[in-house]
Design a protein around this motif. Sequence first.
Motif, PDB file in Angstrom:
ATOM      1  N   CYS A 190       0.857  -1.192   0.000  1.00 12.39           N
ATOM      2  CA  CYS A 190       0.000   0.000   0.000  1.00 12.39           C
ATOM      3  C   CYS A 190       0.891   1.240   0.000  1.00 12.39           C
ATOM      4  O   CYS A 190       1.084   1.877   1.030  1.00 12.39           O
ATOM      5  CB  CYS A 190      -0.905  -0.035   1.233  1.00 12.39           C
ATOM      6  SG  CYS A 190      -2.126   1.284   1.299  1.00 12.39           S
ATOM      7  N   ASP A 248      -3.744   5.196  -2.504  1.00 12.56           N
ATOM      8  CA  ASP A 248      -4.689   4.882  -3.577  1.00 12.56           C
ATOM      9  C   ASP A 248      -5.454   3.636  -3.148  1.00 12.56           C
ATOM     10  O   ASP A 248      -4.850   2.570  -3.016  1.00 12.56           O
ATOM     11  CB  ASP A 248      -3.923   4.634  -4.875  1.00 12.56           C
ATOM     12  CG  ASP A 248      -4.817   4.199  -6.018  1.00 12.56           C
ATOM     13  OD1 ASP A 248      -6.029   3.993  -5.820  1.00 12.56           O
ATOM     14  OD2 ASP A 248      -4.279   4.056  -7.135  1.00 12.56           O
ATOM     15  N   ASN A 255      -7.245   1.659  -4.675  1.00 14.47           N
ATOM     16  CA  ASN A 255      -7.180   0.595  -5.679  1.00 14.47           C
ATOM     17  C   ASN A 255      -5.820  -0.078  -5.738  1.00 14.47           C
ATOM     18  O   ASN A 255      -5.639  -1.046  -6.475  1.00 14.47           O
ATOM     19  CB  ASN A 255      -7.541   1.157  -7.059  1.00 14.47           C
ATOM     20  CG  ASN A 255      -8.947   1.708  -7.090  1.00 14.47           C
ATOM     21  OD1 ASN A 255      -9.882   1.066  -6.615  1.00 14.47           O
ATOM     22  ND2 ASN A 255      -9.100   2.911  -7.600  1.00 14.47           N
ATOM     23  N   ASN A 256      -4.856   0.464  -4.999  1.00 15.19           N
ATOM     24  CA  ASN A 256      -3.505  -0.083  -4.967  1.00 15.19           C
ATOM     25  C   ASN A 256      -3.075  -0.318  -3.522  1.00 15.19           C
ATOM     26  O   ASN A 256      -1.921  -0.121  -3.168  1.00 15.19           O
ATOM     27  CB  ASN A 256      -2.537   0.878  -5.677  1.00 15.19           C
ATOM     28  CG  ASN A 256      -1.171   0.287  -5.889  1.00 15.19           C
ATOM     29  OD1 ASN A 256      -1.019  -0.927  -6.006  1.00 15.19           O
ATOM     30  ND2 ASN A 256      -0.150   1.134  -5.923  1.00 15.19           N
ATOM     31  N   CYS A 257      -4.026  -0.706  -2.673  1.00 12.37           N
ATOM     32  CA  CYS A 257      -3.747  -0.860  -1.245  1.00 12.37           C
ATOM     33  C   CYS A 257      -4.449  -2.106  -0.722  1.00 12.37           C
ATOM     34  O   CYS A 257      -5.677  -2.193  -0.772  1.00 12.37           O
ATOM     35  CB  CYS A 257      -4.234   0.376  -0.489  1.00 12.37           C
ATOM     36  SG  CYS A 257      -3.845   0.349   1.266  1.00 12.37           S
ATOM     37  N   THR A 258      -3.654  -3.048  -0.194  1.00 16.76           N
ATOM     38  CA  THR A 258      -4.233  -4.289   0.334  1.00 16.76           C
ATOM     39  C   THR A 258      -4.122  -4.375   1.855  1.00 16.76           C
ATOM     40  O   THR A 258      -4.313  -5.437   2.422  1.00 16.76           O
ATOM     41  CB  THR A 258      -3.559  -5.522  -0.302  1.00 16.76           C
ATOM     42  OG1 THR A 258      -2.154  -5.464  -0.040  1.00 16.76           O
ATOM     43  CG2 THR A 258      -3.802  -5.558  -1.799  1.00 16.76           C
TER      44      THR A 258
END
Length: 117
Positions: free
Chosen positions: A5, A59, A61-64
């Motif tokens: 992330c 972001d 959409n780019n973070c787990t």
Amino acid sequence: GSVLCPCLSSAGVGGLSFDRAVPSGYGVSCVAHDLGFLAECTDNRSLAAYCESQWCYVDPNNCTVEHSRSSYSDGWYSYATCGFRDEWESALAQKAFAGRTLTAVLIGNTGGWMGSY
């Protein structure tokens, strides 16, 4: 931030809309951004729990890892990507329930070795 992330760059944060004036670099990289900025983070004798915690804008959409919607901007932030717990959300929940009575029910297994019945 973590590779799971990454923090937004200055350009990424610069594209966000804020509902108040924020200092340059606010939300960029893992820093305790609220320390000395928010009113509850300026009195060293009674700092809120989240004041010294590091976070950054991310972001979604780019973070787990755990991340939340910002209440000051149209962005998303994460304490987890910086190795900290999100004490901000806890503080908001405490304020929401302040002065209220909370009733909880605990259901237990009373069936002994036969299980619930």
